[in-house]
Design an enzyme around this catalytic site. Structure first.
Site, PDB file in Angstrom:
ATOM      1  N   ARG A 113       3.979   4.622   0.077  1.00 33.26           N
ATOM      2  CA  ARG A 113       3.534   3.321  -0.323  1.00 33.26           C
ATOM      3  C   ARG A 113       2.700   3.359  -1.449  1.00 33.26           C
ATOM      4  NH1 ARG A 113      -2.444   3.573   3.166  1.00 33.26           N
ATOM      5  NH2 ARG A 113      -2.988   5.424   2.115  1.00 33.26           N
ATOM      6  N   GLU A 152      -7.486  -0.142  -2.075  1.00 31.26           N
ATOM      7  CA  GLU A 152      -7.621   1.076  -2.631  1.00 31.26           C
ATOM      8  C   GLU A 152      -6.758   1.114  -3.824  1.00 31.26           C
ATOM      9  OE1 GLU A 152      -7.511   4.584  -0.081  1.00 31.26           O
ATOM     10  OE2 GLU A 152      -9.402   3.988   0.771  1.00 31.26           O
ATOM     11  N   GLU A 315     -14.185   1.015   4.961  1.00 31.04           N
ATOM     12  CA  GLU A 315     -13.266   2.031   5.752  1.00 31.04           C
ATOM     13  C   GLU A 315     -14.051   3.515   5.830  1.00 31.04           C
ATOM     14  OE1 GLU A 315      -9.582   3.181   4.217  1.00 31.04           O
ATOM     15  OE2 GLU A 315      -8.756   1.203   3.995  1.00 31.04           O
ATOM     16  N   TRP A 323      -4.820  13.248   7.363  1.00 38.48           N
ATOM     17  CA  TRP A 323      -4.195  13.529   5.916  1.00 38.48           C
ATOM     18  C   TRP A 323      -5.045  15.278   5.346  1.00 38.48           C
ATOM     19  CZ3 TRP A 323      -8.963  13.371   3.166  1.00 38.48           C
ATOM     20  CH2 TRP A 323      -9.621  12.265   3.494  1.00 38.48           C
ATOM     21  N   GLU A 363       0.581   7.509   9.688  1.00 38.75           N
ATOM     22  CA  GLU A 363      -0.720   7.538  10.277  1.00 38.75           C
ATOM     23  C   GLU A 363      -1.152   7.302  11.475  1.00 38.75           C
ATOM     24  OE1 GLU A 363      -3.167   6.413   6.257  1.00 38.75           O
ATOM     25  OE2 GLU A 363      -2.560   4.623   7.320  1.00 38.75           O
ATOM     26  N   PHE A 365      -1.428   9.808  13.631  1.00 39.79           N
ATOM     27  CA  PHE A 365      -2.571  10.616  14.187  1.00 39.79           C
ATOM     28  C   PHE A 365      -3.619  10.510  13.464  1.00 39.79           C
ATOM     29  CE2 PHE A 365       1.383  12.748  15.478  1.00 39.79           C
ATOM     30  CZ  PHE A 365       1.186  12.617  16.945  1.00 39.79           C
ATOM     31  N   HIS A 366      -4.043   9.220  13.043  1.00 42.35           N
ATOM     32  CA  HIS A 366      -5.189   9.046  12.261  1.00 42.35           C
ATOM     33  C   HIS A 366      -5.990   8.260  13.385  1.00 42.35           C
ATOM     34  CE1 HIS A 366      -8.354   7.062   9.857  1.00 42.35           C
ATOM     35  NE2 HIS A 366      -8.075   7.644   8.636  1.00 42.35           N
TER      36      HIS A 366
HETATM   37  C1  GAL Z   1      -7.458   4.904   3.150  1.00 40.75           C
HETATM   38  C2  GAL Z   1      -6.297   3.772   3.174  1.00 40.75           C
HETATM   39  C3  GAL Z   1      -6.109   3.395   4.551  1.00 40.75           C
HETATM   40  C4  GAL Z   1      -5.665   4.589   5.223  1.00 40.75           C
HETATM   41  C5  GAL Z   1      -6.685   5.537   5.254  1.00 40.75           C
HETATM   42  C6  GAL Z   1      -6.651   6.735   6.259  1.00 40.75           C
HETATM   43  O1  GAL Z   1      -7.301   5.452   1.988  1.00 40.75           O
HETATM   44  O2  GAL Z   1      -7.107   2.727   2.122  1.00 40.75           O
HETATM   45  O3  GAL Z   1      -5.002   2.522   4.452  1.00 40.75           O
HETATM   46  O4  GAL Z   1      -4.541   5.263   4.645  1.00 40.75           O
HETATM   47  O5  GAL Z   1      -7.146   5.894   3.957  1.00 40.75           O
HETATM   48  O6  GAL Z   1      -7.639   7.633   6.099  1.00 40.75           O
END
Ligand code: GAL
Length: 694
Positions: A113, A152, A315, A323, A363, A365-366
């Site tokens: 991305r 971001e 967020e 990550w 993502e 598993f986020h």
């Molecule tokens: C941020 C981003 C989100 C998502 C998130 C995961 O950096 O804006 O799209 O990737 O982290 O923690």
């Protein structure tokens, strides 16, 4: 900041929702579950470009209309994002020169991305078009409360070394330096035969044989921040000219991890109507900086960038991320304390990435408010309980945070310090300021993290932590604040260089020699693991690491000295009386305990004259039990004030219970009492009427 004002009536509780990832038939049930969890606000559209414009000439807003209308019918506020973070594949294939080139000259492949060059005219044109269409279509949509530019900016593409970027860099340099002679002077190109005959000879500082010119790299970093800021400005202006009325924001990335980050948000903040931040705690919290101290840092920095105004937490994670090397879930109660921690420090919004956990993609598993397990899950239950609690805090919205101390922070200085040619690579730009911030927290002192150019008159305590690069005028301004009664604490490696990264001669610490009444002629950094003993009767024993200097004291009182190491007997902490205040010099890196001892000594100086709320016993609040819990890093006490009232956030991050004398009503429980009893992980937000509070 200009434009529309963000005036919420309640804490915005929400996060990113991506209807494009789900069959439309699933949307209503997802939104019902989110509403039941107390979610009020949904961020929509962040990565939706490929669905909104599936082909160059095909636009498809029908599904987006339905999503937006459904959100409105269900009573959600919408933060409408421009989908420009990731262009569709067809765009990147049609415009390969828009893709990022790394410092090795490699053009990066698709499949991830944010693969676009900030200077690319093709990217800017297409991003502007989708932004315009979105604004024209939804400017008057009743659900839209905020516009969210891009996502971001610079997270993965802060630098691009392509020819388009290099040309834009040259143009930017012409604007900054005007003549090539001036650039040669500023960059010190007499060194290593780097003299430029014209701007056309200059390239982006990509990989080279060895060290690059630090002033060139610093200008490059300024340029990169500027170039991405132009994208923010372009989208914001496009939104406005297409009729968008709601306030505009973009999510900054402040206070994450230990690196300063690539963008100068002090400047960027001028372009948004409300400052937003994304924050993710890093590590497990068992190491040096505990998780809530990371939250506190991010909050104090966000508020500083927002110049004291409430800000928007765009967020954070409902539970684990995906990550880090090992991604654990949040412990029970951790989400609640992290969220209240942000709100305590000025956030009027608490939003998540993400609301519904993806089942595919990088993502999956986020964590999310609705995880893979569905609503029968601890995360959903905790998020729902939190939603009920945040609903009790509406009266806090719009209030400001009480802070008597300021920590001076400047991205440019931090970038300059990251150069590998510094006296010690073990001194990282955030080390000193983060240690000082944590120590202030462990004294119960709330600090604003602010740019040195800000008006600092309201602060009783000013900390200047390894501010390597600064303007000539700063020392005189600090002297003025000290004369008026402030205590100013300057540490080693401050005031060394001017804005062009040219070193001030005549002895260190350059700009501050006169203010501090000290001088040294060399640095003696320490190898990793070496600890020098130091101390003084007022501060006890100190453990000095990373840095020492042989300080020559000219016009100051020595408060602590080195006991051993390279300079036994030399001063490590001094104070010069300046008018009604004082100027301190700290010549070594201390751990948090050492910093706490030093700042407590500085605070005692203030107490003797004019009580500083957080540093002095107030209303019987600071009992021994409370002081000890704060000193351990367990108890966090932060006050927000407004409209003649004050709300004290009391958060117990420790495992021992603690009693805090806080007369008033706890908004979270509705109970009135003189004392709140906080069990392990306990929290209270106690309202009191305050004479004199505004
Ligand atoms: C941020 C981003 C989100 C998502 C998130 C995961 O950096 O804006 O799209 O990737 O982290 O923690």
């Amino acid at each position: 900041m200009a434009g529309a004002r963000w005036n919420p009536e309640r804490i915005a509780y929400g996060g990113d929702w991506s209807p494009e990832q789900w069959p439309e038939a699933d949307w209503p049930a997802q939104l019902t579950a989110l509403r039941d969890a107390g979610i009020t606000t949904v961020t929509l559209g962040v990565f939706a470009w490929a669905r909104l414009q599936p082909h160059p000439d095909v636009w498809d807003f029908a599904w987006f209309d339905r999503a937006l209308d459904l959100l409105h019918r269900e009573g959600f506020d919408v933060v409408l994002a421009t989908p420009t973070a990731s262009p569709p594949v067809w765009f990147s294939r049609a415009h390969p020169s828009s893709r990022v080139v790394d410092r090795d000259g490699v053009r990066l492949e698709l499949g991830s991305r944010q693969n676009w060059c900030p200077s690319s005219p093709d990217y800017r044109r297409h991003a502007s078009e989708v932004t315009r269409r979105l604004a024209e279509r939804y400017a008057d949509h009743p659900a839209v409360v905020l516009w969210h530019v891009n996502n971001e900016l610079g997270c993965h593409n802060a630098e691009c070394f392509c020819e388009v970027s290099a040309e834009a860099f040259r143009t930017w340099l012409r604007g900054r330096h005007e003549t090539i002679d001036e650039l040669n002077r500023a960059w010190g190109t007499a060194f290593w035969s780097q003299r430029y005959g014209s701007f056309d000879e200059i390239g982006a500082p990509a990989r080279s044989t060895t060290f690059l010119n630090p002033a060139q790299v610093l200008d490059w970093r300024r340029f990169c921040s500027h170039e991405l800021r132009r994208v923010l400005q372009l989208e914001r202006d496009t939104l406005r000219s297409a009729g968008a009325k709601a306030p505009v924001t973009t999510n900054f990335m402040m206070g994450m991890g230990h690196a300063p980050g690539a963008l100068d948000y002090h400047q960027w903040a001028q372009d948004v109507d409300v400052v937003s931040n994304d924050h993710y705690e890093v590590g497990w919290g068992d190491d040096e900086a505990r998780l809530h101290e990371q939250v506190a840092w991010a909050g104090d920095l966000s508020r500083g960038v927002a110049e004291g105004r409430p800000w928007f937490l765009m967020e954070h994670a409902p539970s684990g991320v995906n990550w880090q090397r090992v991604n654990r879930s949040r412990r029970p109660g951790e989400l609640r304390l992290a969220t209240l921690g942000h709100v305590a420090r000025g956030a009027d919004a608490a939003c998540f990435f993400q609301l519904v956990q993806s089942v595919a993609g990088a993502e999956k598993f986020h964590s999310a408010v609705i995880p893979h397990a569905g609503t029968q899950s601890r995360t959903y239950r905790e998020a729902s309980a939190l939603g009920r609690e945040l609903a009790t805090l509406s009266e806090v919205v719009g209030s400001t945070v009480e802070a008597s101390a300021a920590l001076l922070f400047d991205w440019e200085s931090a970038w300059a310090m990251q150069d590998p040619t510094m006296p010690s690579n073990d001194l990282q730009p955030m080390d000193t300021i983060r240690a000082a911030h944590r120590a202030l927290g462990r004294l119960g002192t709330t600090a604003d993290v602010v740019h040195p150019d800000r008006d600092l008159a309201g602060y009783r305590l000013l900390v200047v932590p390894s501010l390597y690069l600064c303007d000539d005028a700063l020392a005189a301004r600090l002297e003025g604040y000290a004369r008026a009664g402030a205590e100013v604490v300057v540490t080693f490696f401050s005031g060394i260089a001017d804005r062009d990264d040219r070193v001030r001669t005549g002895g260190y610490p350059g700009a501050f020699r006169g203010l501090l009444g000290v001088r040294s002629d060399a640095f003696t950094p320490l190898l990793p693991g070496i600890v020098v003993r130091a101390g003084g009767s007022d501060v006890g024993e100190l453990a000095a690491r990373t840095w020492t200097e042989e300080v020559e004291v000219r016009d100051a009182v020595v408060v602590a000295r080195y006991d051993d190491g390279p300079w036994p007997g030399a001063a490590v902490l001094t104070r010069r009386a300046v008018g009604r205040g004082g100027a301190w010099y700290l010549a070594s890196q201390l751990d948090v305990a050492g910093w706490r001892a030093v700042l407590a000594r500085v605070g005692a100086e203030l107490d003797a004259r004019t009580p500083v709320p957080e540093l002095s016993p107030r209303d019987g609040l600071l009992t021994d039990e409370v002081v000890e819990a704060i000193a351990r890093g367990d108890l966090e006490l932060v006050r927000r004030t407004g409209s003649g009232r004050a709300w004290t956030f009391a958060l117990n991050h420790g495992t021992d219970p603690v009693r805090v004398r806080l007369p008033g009503e706890d908004l979270l429980t509705g109970r009135c009492a003189q004392v709140v009893e906080l069990g392990a992980g306990g929290a209270a937000v106690v309202r009191a009427e305050v004479a004199g509070a505004v």
